[in-house]
Design a protein around this motif. Structure first.
Motif, PDB file in Angstrom:
ATOM      1  N   VAL A 140       0.836  -1.200   0.000  1.00  0.00           N
ATOM      2  CA  VAL A 140       0.000   0.000   0.000  1.00  0.00           C
ATOM      3  C   VAL A 140       0.871   1.249   0.000  1.00  0.00           C
ATOM      4  N   LEU A 141       1.906   1.253   0.822  1.00  0.00           N
ATOM      5  CA  LEU A 141       2.802   2.412   0.873  1.00  0.00           C
ATOM      6  C   LEU A 141       3.525   2.613  -0.456  1.00  0.00           C
ATOM      7  N   LEU A 142       3.960   1.518  -1.096  1.00  0.00           N
ATOM      8  CA  LEU A 142       4.603   1.636  -2.406  1.00  0.00           C
ATOM      9  C   LEU A 142       3.613   2.141  -3.459  1.00  0.00           C
ATOM     10  N   GLY A 143       2.372   1.683  -3.395  1.00  0.00           N
ATOM     11  CA  GLY A 143       1.347   2.149  -4.324  1.00  0.00           C
ATOM     12  C   GLY A 143       1.067   3.630  -4.155  1.00  0.00           C
ATOM     13  N   ARG A 144       0.986   4.077  -2.923  1.00  0.00           N
ATOM     14  CA  ARG A 144       0.767   5.515  -2.673  1.00  0.00           C
ATOM     15  C   ARG A 144       1.936   6.342  -3.182  1.00  0.00           C
ATOM     16  N   THR A 145       3.148   5.846  -2.967  1.00  0.00           N
ATOM     17  CA  THR A 145       4.332   6.563  -3.446  1.00  0.00           C
ATOM     18  C   THR A 145       4.331   6.643  -4.968  1.00  0.00           C
ATOM     19  N   ALA A 146       4.008   5.537  -5.620  1.00  0.00           N
ATOM     20  CA  ALA A 146       3.958   5.525  -7.076  1.00  0.00           C
ATOM     21  C   ALA A 146       2.889   6.485  -7.587  1.00  0.00           C
ATOM     22  N   GLY A 147       1.738   6.519  -6.931  1.00  0.00           N
ATOM     23  CA  GLY A 147       0.672   7.440  -7.322  1.00  0.00           C
ATOM     24  C   GLY A 147       1.088   8.888  -7.161  1.00  0.00           C
ATOM     25  N   LEU A 188       4.177  10.039  -7.246  1.00  0.00           N
ATOM     26  CA  LEU A 188       5.178  10.339  -8.279  1.00  0.00           C
ATOM     27  C   LEU A 188       4.522  10.547  -9.640  1.00  0.00           C
ATOM     28  N   LYS A 189       3.538   9.723  -9.956  1.00  0.00           N
ATOM     29  CA  LYS A 189       2.837   9.844 -11.234  1.00  0.00           C
ATOM     30  C   LYS A 189       2.109  11.184 -11.301  1.00  0.00           C
ATOM     31  N   ALA A 190       1.466  11.572 -10.205  1.00  0.00           N
ATOM     32  CA  ALA A 190       0.761  12.852 -10.177  1.00  0.00           C
ATOM     33  C   ALA A 190       1.728  14.021 -10.347  1.00  0.00           C
ATOM     34  N   ALA A 191       2.886  13.915  -9.713  1.00  0.00           N
ATOM     35  CA  ALA A 191       3.883  14.987  -9.837  1.00  0.00           C
ATOM     36  C   ALA A 191       4.400  15.077 -11.271  1.00  0.00           C
ATOM     37  N   LEU A 192       4.632  13.940 -11.918  1.00  0.00           N
ATOM     38  CA  LEU A 192       5.093  13.949 -13.307  1.00  0.00           C
ATOM     39  C   LEU A 192       4.024  14.507 -14.240  1.00  0.00           C
ATOM     40  N   PHE A 193       2.758  14.144 -14.018  1.00  0.00           N
ATOM     41  CA  PHE A 193       1.668  14.659 -14.836  1.00  0.00           C
ATOM     42  C   PHE A 193       1.561  16.170 -14.691  1.00  0.00           C
ATOM     43  N   GLN A 194       1.695  16.646 -13.455  1.00  0.00           N
ATOM     44  CA  GLN A 194       1.619  18.077 -13.199  1.00  0.00           C
ATOM     45  C   GLN A 194       2.782  18.807 -13.876  1.00  0.00           C
ATOM     46  N   ALA A 195       3.971  18.233 -13.818  1.00  0.00           N
ATOM     47  CA  ALA A 195       5.130  18.853 -14.468  1.00  0.00           C
ATOM     48  C   ALA A 195       4.936  18.886 -15.979  1.00  0.00           C
ATOM     49  N   ALA A 196       4.433  17.813 -16.560  1.00  0.00           N
ATOM     50  CA  ALA A 196       4.190  17.773 -18.003  1.00  0.00           C
ATOM     51  C   ALA A 196       3.159  18.827 -18.394  1.00  0.00           C
ATOM     52  N   TYR A 197       2.122  18.992 -17.590  1.00  0.00           N
ATOM     53  CA  TYR A 197       1.099  20.001 -17.866  1.00  0.00           C
ATOM     54  C   TYR A 197       1.697  21.400 -17.818  1.00  0.00           C
ATOM     55  N   VAL A 198       2.535  21.659 -16.812  1.00  0.00           N
ATOM     56  CA  VAL A 198       3.154  22.984 -16.676  1.00  0.00           C
ATOM     57  C   VAL A 198       4.051  23.285 -17.879  1.00  0.00           C
ATOM     58  N   PHE A 199       4.781  22.269 -18.373  1.00  0.00           N
ATOM     59  CA  PHE A 199       5.679  22.494 -19.500  1.00  0.00           C
ATOM     60  C   PHE A 199       4.926  22.652 -20.818  1.00  0.00           C
ATOM     61  N   THR A 200       3.790  22.006 -20.965  1.00  0.00           N
ATOM     62  CA  THR A 200       3.053  22.117 -22.230  1.00  0.00           C
ATOM     63  C   THR A 200       2.064  23.277 -22.242  1.00  0.00           C
ATOM     64  N   ALA A 201       1.723  23.819 -21.094  1.00  0.00           N
ATOM     65  CA  ALA A 201       0.733  24.895 -21.016  1.00  0.00           C
ATOM     66  C   ALA A 201       1.142  26.129 -21.824  1.00  0.00           C
ATOM     67  N   PRO A 202       2.385  26.625 -21.731  1.00  0.00           N
ATOM     68  CA  PRO A 202       2.732  27.824 -22.518  1.00  0.00           C
ATOM     69  C   PRO A 202       2.618  27.587 -24.033  1.00  0.00           C
ATOM     70  N   ALA A 203       3.037  26.419 -24.482  1.00  0.00           N
ATOM     71  CA  ALA A 203       2.947  26.135 -25.919  1.00  0.00           C
ATOM     72  C   ALA A 203       1.490  26.044 -26.351  1.00  0.00           C
ATOM     73  N   THR A 204       0.654  25.425 -25.555  1.00  0.00           N
ATOM     74  CA  THR A 204      -0.770  25.315 -25.870  1.00  0.00           C
ATOM     75  C   THR A 204      -1.413  26.696 -25.888  1.00  0.00           C
ATOM     76  N   LYS A 205      -1.062  27.525 -24.906  1.00  0.00           N
ATOM     77  CA  LYS A 205      -1.620  28.873 -24.845  1.00  0.00           C
ATOM     78  C   LYS A 205      -1.172  29.705 -26.043  1.00  0.00           C
ATOM     79  N   ALA A 206       0.083  29.549 -26.434  1.00  0.00           N
ATOM     80  CA  ALA A 206       0.595  30.278 -27.600  1.00  0.00           C
ATOM     81  C   ALA A 206      -0.122  29.830 -28.870  1.00  0.00           C
ATOM     82  N   ALA A 207      -0.368  28.534 -29.003  1.00  0.00           N
ATOM     83  CA  ALA A 207      -1.073  28.017 -30.183  1.00  0.00           C
ATOM     84  C   ALA A 207      -2.504  28.537 -30.217  1.00  0.00           C
ATOM     85  N   ARG A 208      -3.180  28.570 -29.085  1.00  0.00           N
ATOM     86  CA  ARG A 208      -4.552  29.098 -29.044  1.00  0.00           C
ATOM     87  C   ARG A 208      -4.576  30.582 -29.373  1.00  0.00           C
ATOM     88  N   THR A 209      -3.609  31.334 -28.863  1.00  0.00           N
ATOM     89  CA  THR A 209      -3.545  32.770 -29.148  1.00  0.00           C
ATOM     90  C   THR A 209      -3.312  33.011 -30.629  1.00  0.00           C
TER      91      THR A 209
END
Length: 173
Positions: free
Chosen positions: A131-138, A140-161
């Motif tokens: 359970v502890l390993l599963g929570r840790t993996a979750g 980490l996955k959430a942190a990676l997803f959030q980082a990917a979103y932060v890095f792609t947000a400016p490009a997406t916003k620029a494309a929409r603009t």
């Protein structure tokens, strides 16, 4: 300790100490043989439970480097030599002690650190390793997803603009 049977008992206890990831001490005064058999069954796979002589255990513990448990070796003592998950063994002991108040958790040693009876109870309250390993993996996955979103947000916003600007120019023309 000149007797060979005592020397063999100390040697066997020393090996059990060295082969254990944790050692949990209990006082079993007032428990029947059937209750002790049930406790051993509940610990099967994670630990072996042995009623031991305090003097021989003190000698074996000192030889194995578990000096810190000498204070707990008084009265009728039994030891759970944990070879599996310490949390599961502590949980089995705690649950058995709840059902049979005669069993007292005295303490133990986990990774060289001395545990009190309360520490063993807190150890039992921990989630399992999976359970502890599963929570840790979750997390980490959430942190990676959030980082990917932060890095792609400016490009997406620029494309929409740029798309909005192109549509506006097309509408003005």
């Amino acid at each position: 300790m000149a007797r060979p049977d005592k020397a063999a008992a100390v040697a066997e206890l020393t090996e059990q100490f060295r082969g254990s990831s944790a050692v949990l001490l209990t006082e079993y005064r007032g428990l029947s043989v059937a209750q002790l058999k049930g406790l051993r069954r509940s610990l099967a796979g994670n630990a072996s439970y042995a009623v031991v002589k305090n003097t021989l255990t003190a000698i074996a513990a000192k030889e194995a480097g578990f000096d810190s448990i000498e204070d707990e070796l008084s009265g009728p003592t039994a030891i759970a030599f944990v070879t599996g998950e310490p949390v599961e063994a502590a949980r089995s002991l705690r649950d058995f002690a709840r059902a049979n108040p005669e069993l007292v958790l005295k303490g133990g040693v986990l990774e060289g650190n001395k545990l009190s009876g309360e520490d063993v109870t807190r150890l039992a309250d921990l989630e399992s390793r999976e359970v502890l390993l599963g929570r840790t993996a979750g997390a980490l996955k959430a942190a990676l997803f959030q980082a990917a979103y932060v890095f792609t947000a400016p490009a997406t916003k620029a494309a929409r603009t740029a798309e909005a600007l192109r549509e506006k120019q097309a509408a003005d023309a």
